[in-house]
Design an enzyme around this catalytic site. Structure first.
Site, PDB file in Angstrom:
ATOM      1  N   HIS A 174       0.890  -1.173   0.000  1.00 34.58           N
ATOM      2  CA  HIS A 174       0.000   0.000   0.000  1.00 34.58           C
ATOM      3  C   HIS A 174       0.923   1.217   0.000  1.00 34.58           C
ATOM      4  CE1 HIS A 174      -3.023   2.912   1.136  1.00 34.58           C
ATOM      5  NE2 HIS A 174      -3.975   1.997   1.145  1.00 34.58           N
ATOM      6  N   HIS A 188       0.527  -4.755   2.560  1.00 34.53           N
ATOM      7  CA  HIS A 188      -0.865  -4.469   2.886  1.00 34.53           C
ATOM      8  C   HIS A 188      -1.779  -5.663   2.651  1.00 34.53           C
ATOM      9  CE1 HIS A 188      -4.384  -2.078   3.601  1.00 34.53           C
ATOM     10  NE2 HIS A 188      -4.862  -2.331   2.404  1.00 34.53           N
ATOM     11  N   HIS A 189      -1.569  -6.352   1.526  1.00 32.42           N
ATOM     12  CA  HIS A 189      -2.522  -7.423   1.188  1.00 32.42           C
ATOM     13  C   HIS A 189      -1.771  -8.552   0.510  1.00 32.42           C
ATOM     14  CE1 HIS A 189      -6.710  -8.689   0.448  1.00 32.42           C
ATOM     15  NE2 HIS A 189      -6.208  -9.300  -0.616  1.00 32.42           N
ATOM     16  N   ARG A 221      -6.647  10.339  -0.331  1.00 34.12           N
ATOM     17  CA  ARG A 221      -6.390  10.775  -1.708  1.00 34.12           C
ATOM     18  C   ARG A 221      -7.695  10.841  -2.496  1.00 34.12           C
ATOM     19  NH1 ARG A 221      -3.000   6.391  -3.695  1.00 34.12           N
ATOM     20  NH2 ARG A 221      -3.452   5.473  -1.660  1.00 34.12           N
ATOM     21  N   ARG A 230      -2.366   0.933  -6.736  1.00 27.33           N
ATOM     22  CA  ARG A 230      -1.402   0.910  -5.626  1.00 27.33           C
ATOM     23  C   ARG A 230      -0.007   0.472  -6.037  1.00 27.33           C
ATOM     24  NH1 ARG A 230      -5.446  -1.751  -1.198  1.00 27.33           N
ATOM     25  NH2 ARG A 230      -6.663   0.146  -0.979  1.00 27.33           N
ATOM     26  N   GLU A 233      -6.563   5.233   1.599  1.00 23.99           N
ATOM     27  CA  GLU A 233      -6.686   5.704   0.217  1.00 23.99           C
ATOM     28  C   GLU A 233      -7.788   6.764   0.097  1.00 23.99           C
ATOM     29  OE1 GLU A 233      -6.023   2.449  -2.457  1.00 23.99           O
ATOM     30  OE2 GLU A 233      -7.780   3.027  -3.592  1.00 23.99           O
ATOM     31  N   ARG A 280      -4.624  -5.792  -6.103  1.00 27.13           N
ATOM     32  CA  ARG A 280      -6.025  -5.621  -5.709  1.00 27.13           C
ATOM     33  C   ARG A 280      -6.413  -4.145  -5.715  1.00 27.13           C
ATOM     34  NH1 ARG A 280      -8.533  -4.151  -1.106  1.00 27.13           N
ATOM     35  NH2 ARG A 280      -6.773  -4.441   0.313  1.00 27.13           N
TER      36      ARG A 280
HETATM   37  P1  FAD Z   1      -9.247 -11.399   8.504  1.00 23.79           P
HETATM   38  O1  FAD Z   1     -10.182 -10.280   8.709  1.00 23.79           O
HETATM   39  O2  FAD Z   1      -7.803 -11.112   8.636  1.00 23.79           O
HETATM   40  O3  FAD Z   1      -9.680 -12.516   9.532  1.00 23.79           O
HETATM   41  C1  FAD Z   1      -8.981 -13.724   9.641  1.00 23.79           C
HETATM   42  C2  FAD Z   1      -9.138 -14.223  11.065  1.00 23.79           C
HETATM   43  O4  FAD Z   1      -8.698 -15.575  11.134  1.00 23.79           O
HETATM   44  C3  FAD Z   1      -8.294 -13.445  12.063  1.00 23.79           C
HETATM   45  O5  FAD Z   1      -9.104 -12.983  13.097  1.00 23.79           O
HETATM   46  C4  FAD Z   1      -7.281 -14.480  12.549  1.00 23.79           C
HETATM   47  O6  FAD Z   1      -6.878 -14.313  13.868  1.00 23.79           O
HETATM   48  C5  FAD Z   1      -8.039 -15.772  12.348  1.00 23.79           C
HETATM   49  N1  FAD Z   1      -7.168 -16.935  12.250  1.00 23.79           N
HETATM   50  C6  FAD Z   1      -6.021 -17.043  11.533  1.00 23.79           C
HETATM   51  N2  FAD Z   1      -5.495 -18.271  11.680  1.00 23.79           N
HETATM   52  C7  FAD Z   1      -6.317 -18.959  12.503  1.00 23.79           C
HETATM   53  C8  FAD Z   1      -6.284 -20.274  13.039  1.00 23.79           C
HETATM   54  N3  FAD Z   1      -5.282 -21.130  12.777  1.00 23.79           N
HETATM   55  N4  FAD Z   1      -7.287 -20.659  13.868  1.00 23.79           N
HETATM   56  C9  FAD Z   1      -8.291 -19.806  14.173  1.00 23.79           C
HETATM   57  N5  FAD Z   1      -8.353 -18.538  13.710  1.00 23.79           N
HETATM   58  C10 FAD Z   1      -7.390 -18.119  12.867  1.00 23.79           C
HETATM   59  N6  FAD Z   1     -10.100  -3.875   2.137  1.00 23.79           N
HETATM   60  C11 FAD Z   1     -11.142  -3.218   1.561  1.00 23.79           C
HETATM   61  O7  FAD Z   1     -11.818  -3.764   0.696  1.00 23.79           O
HETATM   62  N7  FAD Z   1     -11.460  -1.959   1.962  1.00 23.79           N
HETATM   63  C12 FAD Z   1     -10.755  -1.298   2.909  1.00 23.79           C
HETATM   64  O8  FAD Z   1     -11.093  -0.186   3.267  1.00 23.79           O
HETATM   65  C13 FAD Z   1      -9.624  -1.943   3.487  1.00 23.79           C
HETATM   66  N8  FAD Z   1      -8.844  -1.305   4.388  1.00 23.79           N
HETATM   67  C14 FAD Z   1      -7.823  -1.984   4.990  1.00 23.79           C
HETATM   68  C15 FAD Z   1      -7.068  -1.357   5.969  1.00 23.79           C
HETATM   69  C16 FAD Z   1      -6.063  -2.056   6.629  1.00 23.79           C
HETATM   70  C17 FAD Z   1      -5.238  -1.362   7.673  1.00 23.79           C
HETATM   71  C18 FAD Z   1      -5.806  -3.416   6.289  1.00 23.79           C
HETATM   72  C19 FAD Z   1      -4.731  -4.187   6.979  1.00 23.79           C
HETATM   73  C20 FAD Z   1      -6.545  -4.030   5.301  1.00 23.79           C
HETATM   74  C21 FAD Z   1      -7.555  -3.325   4.636  1.00 23.79           C
HETATM   75  N9  FAD Z   1      -8.309  -3.941   3.655  1.00 23.79           N
HETATM   76  C22 FAD Z   1      -9.355  -3.267   3.081  1.00 23.79           C
HETATM   77  C23 FAD Z   1      -8.125  -5.367   3.357  1.00 23.79           C
HETATM   78  C24 FAD Z   1      -9.186  -6.171   4.115  1.00 23.79           C
HETATM   79  O9  FAD Z   1      -9.406  -5.594   5.373  1.00 23.79           O
HETATM   80  C25 FAD Z   1      -8.774  -7.630   4.312  1.00 23.79           C
HETATM   81  O10 FAD Z   1      -8.316  -8.175   3.117  1.00 23.79           O
HETATM   82  C26 FAD Z   1      -9.982  -8.435   4.762  1.00 23.79           C
HETATM   83  O11 FAD Z   1     -10.566  -7.817   5.875  1.00 23.79           O
HETATM   84  C27 FAD Z   1      -9.595  -9.857   5.114  1.00 23.79           C
HETATM   85  O12 FAD Z   1     -10.705 -10.446   5.720  1.00 23.79           O
HETATM   86  P2  FAD Z   1     -10.682 -11.982   6.097  1.00 23.79           P
HETATM   87  O13 FAD Z   1     -11.959 -12.248   6.799  1.00 23.79           O
HETATM   88  O14 FAD Z   1     -10.323 -12.774   4.922  1.00 23.79           O
HETATM   89  O15 FAD Z   1      -9.455 -12.098   7.113  1.00 23.79           O
HETATM   90  O1  MEZ Z   2      -9.068  -1.786   0.109  1.00 24.37           O
HETATM   91  C1  MEZ Z   2      -8.232  -1.253   0.839  1.00 24.37           C
HETATM   92  O2  MEZ Z   2      -7.247  -1.867   1.260  1.00 24.37           O
HETATM   93  C2  MEZ Z   2      -8.400   0.158   1.206  1.00 24.37           C
HETATM   94  C3  MEZ Z   2      -9.532   0.888   0.615  1.00 24.37           C
HETATM   95  C4  MEZ Z   2      -7.513   0.690   2.018  1.00 24.37           C
HETATM   96  C5  MEZ Z   2      -7.470   2.119   2.283  1.00 24.37           C
HETATM   97  O3  MEZ Z   2      -6.524   2.739   1.833  1.00 24.37           O
HETATM   98  O4  MEZ Z   2      -8.386   2.636   2.928  1.00 24.37           O
END
Ligand code: FAD
Ligand code: MEZ
Length: 586
Positions: free
Chosen positions: A381, A518-519, A397, A418, A394, A558
């Site tokens: 990112h 970031h991702h 911006r 990005r 983002e 992404r």
């Molecule tokens: P996660 O939300 O990471 O959840 C996975 C969970 O699994 C965690 O709680 C973890 O502890 C648990 N876990 C892992 N291993 C195990 C295990 N062995 N046993 C049990 N539990 C386990 N995306 C957007 O589209 N828009 C945004 O605005 C955006 N902003 C972002 C800002 C930040 C700072 C970050 C870091 C990411 C952002 N993203 C954004 C990306 C997006 O947030 C993530 O890609 C998405 O939330 C991932 O969701 P998930 O449910 O797949 O995983």
């Molecule tokens: O999708 C994202 O990771 C996102 C919108 C992050 C951000 O800059 O807010």
């Protein structure tokens, strides 16, 4: 005096009195001295992995977070974006207390019983002998669907599976739910929503599809992208049906129109969605267990899913049987070894990710023969606060900030993708940049006040003053040129085609940013029904995956807002199909 005030007063006294601290040097013995172990625990003693009884006891005496909120504190941990998490996430009874916020921040905050000695962590290396013993012993319980990981994908899968009639358990390894999802700042992309129509924004499923494919350098799996685009409006509607507010809209890098939906009022999207999903899970009586790490997916002789081995903080190693398992464990953006292996050029970069993003799901799936897609594609990112782990969204911006180098000169269209923006910053002197904006933007974006609160912003009453403070000598000319382009609606320098704000309203602000991990775009290979595929591209019977643990959807890069959309769209598909599979096998 209410017990909560009495107890906090006592804790403060104890912190300032060495003698008292010496007598009860941890939270547990302090409570035991006041009453007995039953201040916190049941008799006979039985502590569940989620420490449900203990946390209810904390709240019954001390009040809930709303009652504990203290507006006199500069940083109030009881009103953070972590939401309503277990008290024991920070205030562990017998162990050294630990501020969960400090996983990302460096808050200096005195906590009661800070002198307690740290114990050995329960969630260290995976113990293969204990895993095998749990399998040999056989399952201690049986459910229809096990969901692994309680971020957005996991919650959406669990709620959907439960609504489809399955008995579900959602395991989360951390002491709190939310994962990376609770950090999402920008929003969720969707096409054809009432929000877009209300604002008069013309958009099409084909445009969403094309933007995602172009952003991903056409390396995405088009079948997955098509579903994401088609189901995106339904994802927003579903979140709203669970109680979310998605009424604000903005444009993200690489998108041709405003399609990133977020809560009105400027709040960050992730905490809001996670709060909504947590409540929806409680209302539907879904069994969510924290402090429960899955360390093995167990297969039957015919290679179909038999269940998992869970390592609980208090219950130890046990096998739980289920015909369907949904992997929703997120990415590997905080696993240094995996980054060093898959993307060595990024191994020294900071990361915006939660400490939970350790790539467990990839290891669990690989171990039983799952195939991986684009596993080495990691997104930087462009705007993580320099020398920090705090993402400067983002949105900043998108809403109008410009990006300049250390001399104060623009060097790229701020709304490019990005990968391009990150590469461009790394080519500048000292490999960092500044985002510059004015009071108009601060008034529009509540989250910017948060960056100010964290001390990340430089401020000047004039552009010249800001230039002097930050050493960006060419900033005044850059701002004046940009204002002309903005007024004319044409960016002659870099072709930015959306310039919602000019730089005219004091004070003026700047924040230092640099690219960081970031991702993780790659991961477990899946088909359009969220089935995990094996090395021969056959479905692995009973194994599903959704969210950042999967690969293929985003290609090589992404677009902002597409990850949360992914977690909702494919989380729901995974949950529904996992329920169907398990119920059909009964
Ligand atoms: P996660 O939300 O990471 O959840 C996975 C969970 O699994 C965690 O709680 C973890 O502890 C648990 N876990 C892992 N291993 C195990 C295990 N062995 N046993 C049990 N539990 C386990 N995306 C957007 O589209 N828009 C945004 O605005 C955006 N902003 C972002 C800002 C930040 C700072 C970050 C870091 C990411 C952002 N993203 C954004 C990306 C997006 O947030 C993530 O890609 C998405 O939330 C991932 O969701 P998930 O449910 O797949 O995983
Ligand atoms: O999708 C994202 O990771 C996102 C919108 C992050 C951000 O800059 O807010």
């Amino acid at each position: 005096m209410k017990l909560k005030y009495l107890v906090s007063a006592m804790a403060v006294m104890m912190l300032s009195s060495g003698a008292a601290v010496a007598k009860s040097d941890n939270l547990a013995s302090f409570h035991a001295e006041m009453d007995s172990c039953q201040s916190c625990h049941t008799k006979p003693l039985k502590v569940s992995d989620s420490e449900t009884h203990e946390n209810a006891q904390c709240k019954s005496c001390h009040g809930d977070y709303a009652e504990l909120a203290n507006d006199k504190l500069h940083f109030d941990p009881h009103t953070s974006h972590l939401g309503d998490i277990n008290c024991t996430s920070c205030h562990s009874g017998h162990d050294k207390p630990q501020l969960t916020c400090n996983n990302c921040h460096n808050f200096e905050m005195e906590m009661p019983f800070a002198e307690t000695k740290a114990k050995k962590k329960w969630d260290g290396a995976w113990d293969q002998d204990k895993i095998q013993k749990a399998i040999d012993k056989g399952p201690v319980e049986t459910v229809d669907v096990i969901v692994v990981g309680a971020g957005s994908a996991g919650f959406n899968a669990a709620i959907s599976a439960k609504m489809a009639g399955a008995k579900v358990v959602l395991f989360e390894k951390a002491a709190y739910t939310g994962g990376n999802s609770m950090l999402a700042a920008g929003g969720i992309n969707a096409v054809g929503t009432p929000q877009q129509k209300k604002k008069g924004i013309e958009d099409k499923v084909e445009w969403y599809f094309e933007d995602a494919m172009k952003g991903g350098r056409y390396k995405n799996d088009p079948k997955l992208v098509q579903i994401l685009a088609e189901e995106s409006a339904g994802a927003v509607k579903w979140l709203e049906s669970l109680g979310a507010n998605m009424n604000d809209l903005k444009r993200s890098g690489g998108a041709r129109v405003e399609r990133t939906h977020r809560p009105s009022g400027g709040a960050s999207v992730g905490p809001h969605i996670i709060d909504t999903l947590r409540k929806a899970a409680v209302e539907r009586d879904i069994d969510v267990r924290v402090n429960s790490r899955i360390e093995k997916i167990v297969l039957n002789d015919d290679k179909s899913v038999a269940g998992v081995v869970v390592h609980g903080r208090h219950s130890g190693y046990n096998m739980v049987a289920a015909d369907s398992v949904v992997l929703a464990t997120g990415g590997y953006g905080m696993n240094k070894e995996m980054i060093a292996y898959y993307r060595p050029t990024m191994k020294d970069m900071t990361s915006s990710n939660n400490v939970t993003a350790t790539g467990d799901g990839i290891l669990l799936a690989k171990e039983i023969g799952a195939s991986m897609t684009d596993i080495d594609w990691v997104q930087a990112h462009p705007t993580i606060g320099k020398d920090s782990r705090i993402l400067i969204s983002e949105t900043v911006r998108g809403v109008g900030a410009i990006m300049v180098n250390t001399d104060g000169e623009r060097f790229i269209d701020e709304l490019t993708t990005r990968d391009r923006a990150s590469d461009a910053i790394l080519k500048q002197k000292d490999q960092y940049a500044w985002l510059v904006f004015d009071e108009q933007l601060v008034a529009k974006k509540k989250m910017v006040r948060g960056y100010d609160h964290l001390g990340m912003l430089s401020k000047g009453n004039t552009i010249e003053e800001l230039a002097k403070i930050t050493g960006m000598s060419k900033l005044p000319k850059t701002a004046s040129d940009y204002n002309k382009y903005q007024a004319a609606g044409k960016d002659d320098a870099f072709g930015r085609d959306d310039m919602p704000l000019n730089l005219t309203k004091p004070p003026f602000y700047a924040v230092k940013v640099a690219p960081g991990i970031h991702h993780t775009m790659g991961g477990v290979a899946v088909d359009t029904d969220a089935n995990v595929l094996n090395l021969q591209s056959w479905k692995m019977s009973g194994l599903f995956a959704a969210g950042e643990v999967t690969g293929g959807l985003h290609g090589f890069n992404r677009l902002g807002g597409n990850a949360i959309a992914d977690t909702v769209v494919f989380g729901r598909i995974a949950g529904e199909n996992a329920a169907k599979h398990a119920l059909e096998k009964k």
